[in-house]
Scaffold this motif. Structure first.
Motif, PDB file in Angstrom:
ATOM      1  N   LEU A 113      -0.790   1.762   8.204  1.00 13.30           N
ATOM      2  CA  LEU A 113      -0.262   1.452   7.159  1.00 13.30           C
ATOM      3  C   LEU A 113       0.012  -0.263   7.143  1.00 13.30           C
ATOM      4  CD1 LEU A 113       2.627   1.152   5.229  1.00 13.30           C
ATOM      5  CD2 LEU A 113       4.429   0.553   7.662  1.00 13.30           C
ATOM      6  N   ALA A 114      -0.410  -0.498   7.765  1.00 18.15           N
ATOM      7  CA  ALA A 114      -0.745  -1.717   8.325  1.00 18.15           C
ATOM      8  C   ALA A 114      -2.047  -2.072   7.479  1.00 18.15           C
ATOM      9  CB  ALA A 114      -0.981  -2.865   9.424  1.00 18.15           C
ATOM     10  N   GLY A 115      -3.261  -1.251   7.321  1.00 13.54           N
ATOM     11  CA  GLY A 115      -4.439  -1.513   7.173  1.00 13.54           C
ATOM     12  C   GLY A 115      -3.753  -1.693   5.095  1.00 13.54           C
ATOM     13  N   LEU A 116      -3.508   0.077   4.477  1.00 11.56           N
ATOM     14  CA  LEU A 116      -2.588  -0.003   3.628  1.00 11.56           C
ATOM     15  C   LEU A 116      -2.214  -1.278   2.955  1.00 11.56           C
ATOM     16  CD1 LEU A 116      -1.349   3.137   3.086  1.00 11.56           C
ATOM     17  CD2 LEU A 116      -3.738   2.595   1.922  1.00 11.56           C
ATOM     18  N   ALA A 117      -1.346  -1.964   3.981  1.00 14.68           N
ATOM     19  CA  ALA A 117      -0.661  -3.323   3.217  1.00 14.68           C
ATOM     20  C   ALA A 117      -1.629  -4.573   3.255  1.00 14.68           C
ATOM     21  CB  ALA A 117       0.573  -3.914   5.030  1.00 14.68           C
ATOM     22  N   ALA A 118      -3.034  -4.348   4.362  1.00 13.20           N
ATOM     23  CA  ALA A 118      -3.980  -5.648   4.175  1.00 13.20           C
ATOM     24  C   ALA A 118      -4.518  -5.475   2.117  1.00 13.20           C
ATOM     25  CB  ALA A 118      -4.644  -5.624   5.089  1.00 13.20           C
ATOM     26  N   GLU A 119      -4.725  -4.207   2.137  1.00 12.72           N
ATOM     27  CA  GLU A 119      -5.323  -3.673   1.184  1.00 12.72           C
ATOM     28  C   GLU A 119      -4.784  -4.202   0.020  1.00 12.72           C
ATOM     29  OE1 GLU A 119      -8.582  -1.958  -1.044  1.00 12.72           O
ATOM     30  OE2 GLU A 119      -8.602  -1.905   0.958  1.00 12.72           O
ATOM     31  N   ARG A 120      -3.050  -4.225   0.058  1.00 11.58           N
ATOM     32  CA  ARG A 120      -2.361  -4.292  -0.880  1.00 11.58           C
ATOM     33  C   ARG A 120      -2.628  -6.045  -1.651  1.00 11.58           C
ATOM     34  NH1 ARG A 120       3.478  -3.756   0.146  1.00 11.58           N
ATOM     35  NH2 ARG A 120       2.284  -5.602   1.188  1.00 11.58           N
ATOM     36  N   ASP A 121      -2.578  -6.213  -0.400  1.00 11.90           N
ATOM     37  CA  ASP A 121      -2.409  -7.919  -0.756  1.00 11.90           C
ATOM     38  C   ASP A 121      -4.015  -8.992  -1.209  1.00 11.90           C
ATOM     39  OD1 ASP A 121       0.132  -8.086   0.931  1.00 11.90           O
ATOM     40  OD2 ASP A 121      -0.851  -8.713   2.301  1.00 11.90           O
ATOM     41  N   ARG A 122      -4.766  -7.567  -0.701  1.00 14.68           N
ATOM     42  CA  ARG A 122      -6.092  -8.251  -0.746  1.00 14.68           C
ATOM     43  C   ARG A 122      -6.357  -7.833  -2.328  1.00 14.68           C
ATOM     44  NH1 ARG A 122     -10.956  -5.832  -1.581  1.00 14.68           N
ATOM     45  NH2 ARG A 122     -10.099  -3.814  -0.902  1.00 14.68           N
ATOM     46  N   LEU A 123      -5.969  -6.880  -3.021  1.00  8.76           N
ATOM     47  CA  LEU A 123      -5.723  -6.152  -4.370  1.00  8.76           C
ATOM     48  C   LEU A 123      -4.853  -7.353  -5.356  1.00  8.76           C
ATOM     49  CD1 LEU A 123      -5.812  -2.401  -3.772  1.00  8.76           C
ATOM     50  CD2 LEU A 123      -8.072  -4.222  -5.050  1.00  8.76           C
ATOM     51  N   SER A 124      -3.833  -7.651  -4.566  1.00  8.43           N
ATOM     52  CA  SER A 124      -2.812  -8.456  -5.377  1.00  8.43           C
ATOM     53  C   SER A 124      -3.386 -10.085  -5.747  1.00  8.43           C
ATOM     54  CB  SER A 124      -1.279  -8.350  -4.994  1.00  8.43           C
ATOM     55  OG  SER A 124      -1.616  -9.221  -3.975  1.00  8.43           O
ATOM     56  N   THR A 125      -4.015 -10.224  -5.087  1.00 15.60           N
ATOM     57  CA  THR A 125      -5.208 -11.543  -4.648  1.00 15.60           C
ATOM     58  C   THR A 125      -5.909 -11.694  -5.714  1.00 15.60           C
ATOM     59  OG1 THR A 125      -6.307 -11.166  -2.881  1.00 15.60           O
ATOM     60  CG2 THR A 125      -4.055 -12.594  -3.197  1.00 15.60           C
ATOM     61  N   THR A 126      -6.971 -10.853  -6.030  1.00 19.88           N
ATOM     62  CA  THR A 126      -7.744 -10.149  -6.510  1.00 19.88           C
ATOM     63  C   THR A 126      -7.553  -9.853  -7.947  1.00 19.88           C
ATOM     64  OG1 THR A 126      -8.000  -8.120  -6.160  1.00 19.88           O
ATOM     65  CG2 THR A 126      -9.202  -9.681  -4.595  1.00 19.88           C
ATOM     66  N   LEU A 127      -6.686  -9.906  -8.320  1.00 22.54           N
ATOM     67  CA  LEU A 127      -5.874  -9.853 -10.244  1.00 22.54           C
ATOM     68  C   LEU A 127      -5.062 -10.986 -10.020  1.00 22.54           C
ATOM     69  CD1 LEU A 127      -4.681  -5.991 -10.283  1.00 22.54           C
ATOM     70  CD2 LEU A 127      -6.479  -6.609 -10.418  1.00 22.54           C
TER      71      LEU A 127
END
Length: 108
Positions: free
Chosen positions: A94-108
C-alpha cells in the motif's frame, strides 16, 4: 452438567443410601456358617481407594484438556503470526502504491 458436580451428587446419594440402610433387616441371619470361609474384604476396595481412583481419573481428564488447549493456543499463535506478516506485506504494498500514485500525479 459438569462431571465434577455429577460425581459429587452421586457420592452424596450413595453415602446417604449407605447411611440410611438398615443392614440388620437387609441381610437374613444364617444359622449355620457357610462351608467356604472367605475374607469378605478380599476383593473389596475402600472408600479411600475409590476416591483416589476418581481423583486420578479427574486429573487425567484435566491434563488432557490442558494439552488440547495448549495445542489450540499454539495453532492460534501460528495463525496470528501468519496474519501479522500478511498485514505487514500489504501495508508495504500500500505504501509503495501510494508513492507510485504520488509520483504519477506529479508527472501529469
Amino acid at each position: 452438567m459438569n462431571r465434577t458436580l455429577l460425581l459429587i451428587l452421586c457420592d452424596f446419594l450413595l453415602l446417604n443410601l449407605l447411611a440410611l440402610t438398615n443392614w440388620e433387616r437387609a441381610e437374613p441371619a444364617s444359622s449355620a456358617p457357610s462351608p467356604v470361609a472367605t475374607d469378605p474384604t478380599a476383593g473389596a476396595t475402600t472408600a479411600d481407594q475409590d476416591l483416589v481412583e476418581v481423583m486420578r481419573m479427574a486429573l487425567e481428564d484435566e491434563q488432557a484438556q490442558q494439552d488440547a488447549l495448549a495445542a489450540q493456543r499454539s495453532e492460534l499463535a501460528a495463525q496470528l503470526e501468519t496474519t501479522v506478516s500478511t498485514l505487514a506485506e500489504r501495508e508495504q504494498n500500500l505504501a509503495g502504491l501510494a508513492a507510485e500514485r504520488d509520483r504519477l500525479s506529479t508527472t501529469l
